[in-house]
Every structure is written in structure tokens, then in C-alpha cells.
Design a protein around this motif. Sequence first.
Motif, PDB file in Angstrom:
ATOM      1  N   ALA A 186       0.343  -0.972   0.094  1.00  0.00           N
ATOM      2  CA  ALA A 186      -0.254   0.169   0.639  1.00  0.00           C
ATOM      3  C   ALA A 186       1.105   1.018  -0.144  1.00  0.00           C
ATOM      4  CB  ALA A 186      -1.267  -0.061   0.910  1.00  0.00           C
ATOM      5  N   ILE A 187       0.793   2.392  -0.903  1.00  0.00           N
ATOM      6  CA  ILE A 187       1.366   3.460  -1.370  1.00  0.00           C
ATOM      7  C   ILE A 187       0.845   4.334  -0.299  1.00  0.00           C
ATOM      8  CG2 ILE A 187       2.792   5.060  -2.713  1.00  0.00           C
ATOM      9  CD1 ILE A 187       3.288   1.229  -4.303  1.00  0.00           C
ATOM     10  N   GLN A 188       1.213   5.069   0.703  1.00  0.00           N
ATOM     11  CA  GLN A 188       0.721   6.397   0.530  1.00  0.00           C
ATOM     12  C   GLN A 188       1.560   7.202   1.461  1.00  0.00           C
ATOM     13  OE1 GLN A 188      -2.939   7.251   2.826  1.00  0.00           O
ATOM     14  NE2 GLN A 188      -4.159   8.077   1.334  1.00  0.00           N
ATOM     15  N   GLY A 189       1.421   8.422   1.233  1.00  0.00           N
ATOM     16  CA  GLY A 189       2.734   9.030   2.566  1.00  0.00           C
ATOM     17  C   GLY A 189       2.053   9.969   3.665  1.00  0.00           C
ATOM     18  N   PRO A 190       3.090  10.313   4.185  1.00  0.00           N
ATOM     19  CA  PRO A 190       2.321  10.403   5.971  1.00  0.00           C
ATOM     20  C   PRO A 190       1.609  11.355   5.477  1.00  0.00           C
ATOM     21  CG  PRO A 190       5.319  10.488   5.936  1.00  0.00           C
ATOM     22  CD  PRO A 190       4.527   9.856   4.444  1.00  0.00           C
ATOM     23  N   LEU A 191       1.771  12.266   4.497  1.00  0.00           N
ATOM     24  CA  LEU A 191       0.138  13.240   5.018  1.00  0.00           C
ATOM     25  C   LEU A 191      -0.706  13.304   4.088  1.00  0.00           C
ATOM     26  CD1 LEU A 191       3.284  16.667   4.395  1.00  0.00           C
ATOM     27  CD2 LEU A 191       1.849  15.605   6.633  1.00  0.00           C
ATOM     28  N   LYS A 192      -0.435  11.796   3.940  1.00  0.00           N
ATOM     29  CA  LYS A 192      -1.825  11.667   2.479  1.00  0.00           C
ATOM     30  C   LYS A 192      -2.358  12.637   1.385  1.00  0.00           C
ATOM     31  CE  LYS A 192      -3.782   8.627   5.670  1.00  0.00           C
ATOM     32  NZ  LYS A 192      -2.693   8.225   7.202  1.00  0.00           N
ATOM     33  N   LYS A 193      -1.136  12.905   0.981  1.00  0.00           N
ATOM     34  CA  LYS A 193      -1.365  13.884  -0.225  1.00  0.00           C
ATOM     35  C   LYS A 193      -1.699  13.260  -1.672  1.00  0.00           C
ATOM     36  CE  LYS A 193       0.713  17.308  -2.688  1.00  0.00           C
ATOM     37  NZ  LYS A 193       1.989  17.455  -3.132  1.00  0.00           N
ATOM     38  N   TYR A 194      -1.857  11.989  -1.469  1.00  0.00           N
ATOM     39  CA  TYR A 194      -2.351  11.051  -2.594  1.00  0.00           C
ATOM     40  C   TYR A 194      -3.077  10.135  -2.079  1.00  0.00           C
ATOM     41  CZ  TYR A 194       0.704  14.610  -5.718  1.00  0.00           C
ATOM     42  OH  TYR A 194       1.591  15.320  -5.351  1.00  0.00           O
ATOM     43  N   PRO A 195      -4.157   9.706  -3.028  1.00  0.00           N
ATOM     44  CA  PRO A 195      -4.805   8.796  -2.468  1.00  0.00           C
ATOM     45  C   PRO A 195      -3.812   7.729  -2.162  1.00  0.00           C
ATOM     46  CG  PRO A 195      -5.675   9.915  -4.786  1.00  0.00           C
ATOM     47  CD  PRO A 195      -5.044  10.165  -3.964  1.00  0.00           C
ATOM     48  N   MET A 196      -4.762   6.314  -1.327  1.00  0.00           N
ATOM     49  CA  MET A 196      -3.733   5.329  -1.460  1.00  0.00           C
ATOM     50  C   MET A 196      -3.878   4.566  -2.449  1.00  0.00           C
ATOM     51  SD  MET A 196      -4.088   2.727   1.454  1.00  0.00           S
ATOM     52  CE  MET A 196      -3.122   3.316   2.439  1.00  0.00           C
ATOM     53  N   VAL A 197      -2.491   3.998  -3.452  1.00  0.00           N
ATOM     54  CA  VAL A 197      -2.590   3.083  -4.418  1.00  0.00           C
ATOM     55  C   VAL A 197      -1.599   1.776  -4.244  1.00  0.00           C
ATOM     56  CG1 VAL A 197      -3.246   4.403  -6.200  1.00  0.00           C
ATOM     57  CG2 VAL A 197      -0.474   3.896  -5.026  1.00  0.00           C
ATOM     58  N   THR A 198      -1.923   0.798  -4.714  1.00  0.00           N
ATOM     59  CA  THR A 198      -1.583  -0.525  -5.094  1.00  0.00           C
ATOM     60  C   THR A 198       0.253  -0.528  -5.462  1.00  0.00           C
ATOM     61  OG1 THR A 198      -2.248  -1.906  -6.421  1.00  0.00           O
ATOM     62  CG2 THR A 198      -3.071  -2.108  -4.124  1.00  0.00           C
ATOM     63  N   GLY A 199       1.140  -1.150  -5.279  1.00  0.00           N
ATOM     64  CA  GLY A 199       2.018  -0.829  -5.844  1.00  0.00           C
ATOM     65  C   GLY A 199       2.247  -1.211  -7.184  1.00  0.00           C
ATOM     66  N   GLU A 200       1.137  -2.977  -7.683  1.00  0.00           N
ATOM     67  CA  GLU A 200       0.710  -2.266  -9.182  1.00  0.00           C
ATOM     68  C   GLU A 200       0.191  -1.791  -9.799  1.00  0.00           C
ATOM     69  OE1 GLU A 200      -1.612  -3.698 -11.776  1.00  0.00           O
ATOM     70  OE2 GLU A 200      -3.082  -3.655 -10.834  1.00  0.00           O
ATOM     71  N   GLU A 201      -0.999  -0.724  -8.739  1.00  0.00           N
ATOM     72  CA  GLU A 201      -1.647   0.227  -9.502  1.00  0.00           C
ATOM     73  C   GLU A 201      -0.892   0.653  -9.739  1.00  0.00           C
ATOM     74  OE1 GLU A 201      -6.413   0.337  -7.376  1.00  0.00           O
ATOM     75  OE2 GLU A 201      -4.388   1.100  -6.155  1.00  0.00           O
ATOM     76  N   PHE A 202       0.171   1.418  -9.200  1.00  0.00           N
ATOM     77  CA  PHE A 202       0.899   2.622  -9.191  1.00  0.00           C
ATOM     78  C   PHE A 202       2.377   2.401 -10.423  1.00  0.00           C
ATOM     79  CE2 PHE A 202       5.278   5.211  -8.849  1.00  0.00           C
ATOM     80  CZ  PHE A 202       4.804   6.291  -8.150  1.00  0.00           C
ATOM     81  N   THR A 203       2.961   0.766 -10.929  1.00  0.00           N
ATOM     82  CA  THR A 203       3.423   0.563 -11.764  1.00  0.00           C
ATOM     83  C   THR A 203       2.372   1.011 -13.109  1.00  0.00           C
ATOM     84  OG1 THR A 203       4.958  -0.547 -10.169  1.00  0.00           O
ATOM     85  CG2 THR A 203       5.146  -1.145 -12.302  1.00  0.00           C
ATOM     86  N   ARG A 204       1.367   0.561 -13.157  1.00  0.00           N
ATOM     87  CA  ARG A 204       0.875   0.160 -14.399  1.00  0.00           C
ATOM     88  C   ARG A 204       0.433   1.872 -14.752  1.00  0.00           C
ATOM     89  NH1 ARG A 204      -4.215   0.473 -14.218  1.00  0.00           N
ATOM     90  NH2 ARG A 204      -4.430  -1.036 -12.406  1.00  0.00           N
ATOM     91  N   LYS A 205       0.017   2.631 -13.839  1.00  0.00           N
ATOM     92  CA  LYS A 205      -0.432   3.996 -14.360  1.00  0.00           C
ATOM     93  C   LYS A 205       0.883   4.693 -14.406  1.00  0.00           C
ATOM     94  CE  LYS A 205      -4.387   4.699 -11.392  1.00  0.00           C
ATOM     95  NZ  LYS A 205      -5.099   4.710 -10.221  1.00  0.00           N
TER      96      LYS A 205
END
Length: 247
Positions: A186-205
Motif C-alpha cells: 500500500a503506497i501513501q505518504g505520511p501526509l496522505k497527499k495522494y489517495p492510497m494505491v497498491t504497487g500494482e496500480e502505481f506501476t501500471r499507471k
Amino acid sequence: MKESYQLQFGDNMVDKRISEDSLPGFKRSAQEFMGKAQSVSEKLMLCFARGLGFPDDHFIRAHDVSHPVAQSVLTAPVQDSYYRAGGTHADWDLLTLLFQRPGPSGLEICPGREVVTSFDMGDTWTKIDFAPGDIVCNIGDLLMSWSDDRFKSTFHRVKAPTDPETDYYGPRYSIAFFNQPCTDCAIQGPLKKYPMVTGEEFTRKAMERNFAALKAKKEQLAAASAVVRATSTDGLQAGPVAVEATA
Ligand SMILES: O=C(O)CCC(=O)C(=O)O
Ligand SMILES: [Fe+2]
């Protein structure tokens, strides 16, 4: 011309390895090298995690060794092109480690690049010279997103040689070790600037974005060369008219 050979950890390489007969010892030394690159990456991941206030193993767990890809890139110079390896880009992984021998130049980075400039128009480039043992670490788009844009991804390019005084014209070998995330992390910064995405979603996008940018760049170049052709054709047509007029 650019040739590359990709190595991965684990089962992904079954049936794809260069056989022991054709290159004795390669498998062992490649695995050793990848293990060392992984452990350097993990040290850096710990520092970045601490800096962002995550648990020490936050990025390490998200980069299980069955996922990272080490890409060995062999590039020969393309003398009529401004770009050599793949044009200006930022990698989309967390961190990339770059290895090469001292000598063959080409790698350039654009630190602190203002994202407002379109691709590499008007950017200032810094040449990177490798000393023996140097490892260059580029921050990728994944760390930029995971840090709420606190750590900027590094724009870089491998430039074709243009200056015989300073540039290297021979074959160029470099190894890039890409730290790609596990598909289910699960990928999301400490400030939650962007919606949480999975590694699969991040790489595909990221891949979709990169291919769209590449396509747009090619179309832009094709349009620019069509304008150049049209202008030079106009010039040719103007020639005989002028001759006729003066004759
Ligand atoms: O060859 C290099 O030095 C860099 C290659 C690179 O930027 C890449 O493969 O993403
Ligand atoms: Fe790159």
C-alpha cells in the motif's frame, strides 16, 4: 543501437538465464552482484523511511527481493541524435542505483528541475562523471509520491556525444538496478497527499503515463520534422522562381 539484458530475483529468471556453458560463472557473479545492490538499496530505504517518520523497514518490506529488476543496459552511440538511451525521463521506481566504469560519459541529471518546463526545454543539465566504485542513486517517481512530493524524482538522460574534445564516442555499458514495489503493498505518504494505491496500480499507471509521454514526444518530433521538410521544400521552390525572375 541500444541492447539490454534484464535480470530479476527468484523464479522470474527460470528458463531465461544465460546457460553456464555459454558464459561460465555469470549466473553466480550476477546473483552476488544483485544481492549487494539489494543490500545497498535497503540501507538507503531505511534512511528515507526514517526521514519520513515511517518504521525503519517500511520500504524494505514493500520491496521483497522477488520483485526488483536489475537491468543491464548496453548502449552504442547514436551520433545523429540528441538522445541516446531513452530521452529525458525520471524512473518510476522507488530508487535506482546506477553503476558504470569511469570513462564512458553520457549520463546527465537535472537536479531541482522545475516541473513547469515542458520536458527538457530550457533545462540546465549536469554531467555525471563516475570515479571508481561510485554508485549513483536516482530518486524515482514512487518515492516522490510516497513522500508527498518531499523527495523529488531525478530527471536524467543519456546524451549522445556531440563534442569530440569532451565526449566519449565508444560503446557505453551501464547497469541500472531498479527497486520496484511488490504488487500488493500500500503506497501513501505520511501526509496522505495522494489517495492510497497498491504497487500494482502505481506501476501500471506509471507505465501508461510514460508510454503516453513517449507517444506525445514522437508526435511532436514528427510534426517538427514535417515543418522542417515543408520549409526546405518552399525554399527549393523559391530558388527557380528567383532564377527565372533574374534571367
Ligand atoms: O545508462 C544509464 O546511465 C542510465 C539508464 C537509465 O536512465 C534507465 O535505464 O532508466
Ligand atoms: Fe533512468
